[in-house]
Design an enzyme around this catalytic site. Structure first.
Site, PDB file in Angstrom:
ATOM      1  CB  THR A 161       8.117  -2.290   8.385  1.00  0.00           C
ATOM      2  OG1 THR A 161       8.485  -3.416   9.173  1.00  0.00           O
ATOM      3  CG2 THR A 161       9.063  -2.173   7.196  1.00  0.00           C
ATOM      4  CB  CYS A 162       4.946   1.613   6.741  1.00  0.00           C
ATOM      5  SG  CYS A 162       4.483   2.972   5.643  1.00  0.00           S
ATOM      6  NE  ARG A 202      -8.418   2.771   8.462  1.00  0.00           N
ATOM      7  CZ  ARG A 202      -7.853   3.747   7.771  1.00  0.00           C
ATOM      8  NH1 ARG A 202      -8.055   3.825   6.460  1.00  0.00           N
ATOM      9  NH2 ARG A 202      -7.092   4.647   8.370  1.00  0.00           N
ATOM     10  CG  ASP A 240       4.235  -6.958   5.915  1.00  0.00           C
ATOM     11  OD1 ASP A 240       3.240  -6.704   5.210  1.00  0.00           O
ATOM     12  OD2 ASP A 240       5.264  -6.263   5.915  1.00  0.00           O
ATOM     13  CD  GLU A 270       5.631  -2.253  18.075  1.00  0.00           C
ATOM     14  OE1 GLU A 270       6.806  -2.644  18.207  1.00  0.00           O
ATOM     15  OE2 GLU A 270       4.811  -2.777  17.290  1.00  0.00           O
ATOM     16  CG  HIS A 310      -2.376  17.347 -25.202  1.00  0.00           C
ATOM     17  ND1 HIS A 310      -1.535  16.312 -25.540  1.00  0.00           N
ATOM     18  CD2 HIS A 310      -1.937  18.443 -25.885  1.00  0.00           C
ATOM     19  CE1 HIS A 310      -0.637  16.748 -26.407  1.00  0.00           C
ATOM     20  NE2 HIS A 310      -0.862  18.036 -26.627  1.00  0.00           N
ATOM     21  CD  GLU A 317       5.188 -10.223   3.172  1.00  0.00           C
ATOM     22  OE1 GLU A 317       6.138  -9.549   3.612  1.00  0.00           O
ATOM     23  OE2 GLU A 317       5.234 -11.454   3.014  1.00  0.00           O
TER      24      GLU A 317
END
Length: 468
Positions: free
Chosen positions: A45-46, A333, A317, A38, A457, A323
């Site tokens: 991006t995330c 995975r 992506d 990398e 509720h 994406e």
């Protein structure tokens, strides 16, 4: 830095969520010698310019809204002015940096070799890695995964478009702007517009049609656009930017067509383009390995994430499928299990149907399954039963009518058994609500299954199990 290996069993190009998840599964779960290459920060991006810093900013916007609403609950709370954006940004950046470190430690814990550099395919089984100091090494790999993600685009054909920034650049803004223009109708533009507006920024959103989020159910489109206009976002419908000028003080003038007329806005601090993304395949050497791409540049993969070249795979992506970060992780995975796991995993693949998605808009939006038009096209209108409800969440009971945000839910059911094939919600807490209902939809739940669940509720979510 230690010399990098020259041979590996599994080489992953790209250290984003999908690439890291696949490498960790291969090495940590199945004992495969793995490497991740990398060139930027780990997490993709995330973590760096997407989901994570975006959600932190969303929380800041929610706090701003809560301060404004506190008086309706009897609190004498003054709006803290001005919002300390520099301190907030510093803390947000520090959080992202901590996550970068966690990702690196996780790779080390699973014995994945992490190389900070840029990878380029030389052949179907060899990759050239350029390190930070400029030195190059060739790594031979039995299997290669491409998980390089995508990049946001800025349209080159509009004069002055370069004066704007993209969605990545949003997270580099140092001071809270007074006036911002956003262009786009998808997740990113809508989320940024809602956050900035809540933080007190004059926000202009330019869209080409009458609604945004056009891949979502029509109910979502209509309710969200109306709400954005109510809360003060200036939505420019059927608009198109024609040019951008920048003055000596750095302020922007945005010229645009809206309907039939020519208009402009001035004194804009930032123009943010959110008009789509392109796969980050430039310089990757795909042709050297025979990896095919489609007309938009996305890597072509089959249902098992195989590319056109044997032993080269792609997830995330860069494939242009769904994406979303969790999709890339899940696909990766499953790929690792199929490639390196026991025999019973040899046909494992990700099912891209019924992927839940959330837009952190104001209010939040959740969606899973088919929209109503999609369901009509697939099943026929006569075979559908649509259940809808619009109401005001209890949270707003203390507030004046003009301060109340909407809630709207829709269930789309097909066939005599009324199987739930689409679920669409907008309102407070929709992001958290959707996760559990997503499990139900993926299990094939019917309307009767929903009805048989006792309601909790008072909640907004109970409406989904009491629809008539």
């Amino acid at each position: 830095m230690a010399p990098i290996s020259r041979e590996t069993d599994f080489l992953v190009i790209g250290g984003g969520s999908g690439g890291i998840a696949t490498a960790r599964a291969a090495a940590g779960k199945y004992g495969i010698k793995s490497m991740v290459v990398e060139g930027k920060r780990l997490g993709g991006t995330c973590v760096n310019v997407g989901c994570v810093p975006k959600k932190v900013t969303f929380y800041a916007a929610l706090v701003a809204e809560t301060i404004h609403q506190a008086k309706d609950y009897g609190f004498s709370v003054e709006q803290t002015a001005p919002f300390d954006w520099p301190t907030f940004k510093q803390k947000r950046d520090a959080y992202v940096a901590r996550l970068n470190g966690i990702y690196e430690r996780n790779l080390a814990n699973d014995k994945v070799e992490y190389v900070h550099g840029w990878a380029k395919l030389l052949s179907p089984n060899s990759v050239e890695v350029t390190l930070d100091d400029g030195t190059k090494s060739v790594v031979n790999a039995k299997k290669i995964l491409i998980a390089v993600g995508g990049n946001p685009t800025i349209p080159p054909h509009i004069p002055g478009s370069e004066y704007g920034t993209n969605s990545d650049g949003f997270f580099d803004i140092d001071t809270l702007p007074k006036k911002v223009a956003l262009v786009g109708a998808g997740y990113i533009a809508v989320e940024f517009a809602g956050m900035l507006n809540a933080l007190g920024v004059e926000t202009h959103l330019f869209i080409r049609h009458d609604t945004f989020l056009r891949s979502f159910d029509p109910m979502i489109q209509q309710v969200s656009v109306k709400e954005y206009e109510r809360i003060g976002v200036k939505v420019h419908k059927k608009s198109q930017l024609t040019s951008v000028q920048k003055d000596a003080a750095g302020k922007l003038a945005i010229n645009f067509k809206e309907g039939e007329g020519e208009q402009s806005i001035s004194d804009v601090d930032h123009l943010i383009w959110a008009v789509g993304r392109t796969p980050a395949v430039e310089g990757l050497g795909l042709d050297k390995a025979g990896v095919k791409t489609n007309e938009k540049g996305y890597i072509e993969v089959d249902e098992y994430q195989n590319t056109s070249t044997e032993n080269i795979y792609a997830v995330g992506d860069v494939c242009g499928q769904v994406e979303l970060t969790p999709v890339a992780i899940a696909a990766g995975r499953k790929l690792a299990a199929r490639l390196f796991g026991p025999e019973e995993f040899r046909t494992l693949k990700l099912n891209y149907d019924n992927v839940p998605s959330v837009v952190f808009a104001h209010p939040e939006i959740g969606s899973i399954g088919l929209t109503e038009p999609e369901a009509v096209a697939k099943y026929g209108a006569e075979n559908l039963k649509i259940y809808k409800s619009s109401f005001t969440a209890m949270y707003y009971a203390m507030m004046k009518p003009e301060d109340k945000a909407p809630t709207a839910y829709k269930l789309i059911c097909a066939g005599p058994e009324e199987k739930v094939v689409g679920l669409h919600i907008i309102g407070l807490g929709s992001g958290e609500i959707l996760q559990g209902f997503g499990v139900a939809v993926n299990m094939g739940a019917t309307k009767a299954d929903f009805d048989n669940c006792v309601a909790i509720h008072p909640t907004s979510a109970e409406e989904l199990v009491t629809l008539k």
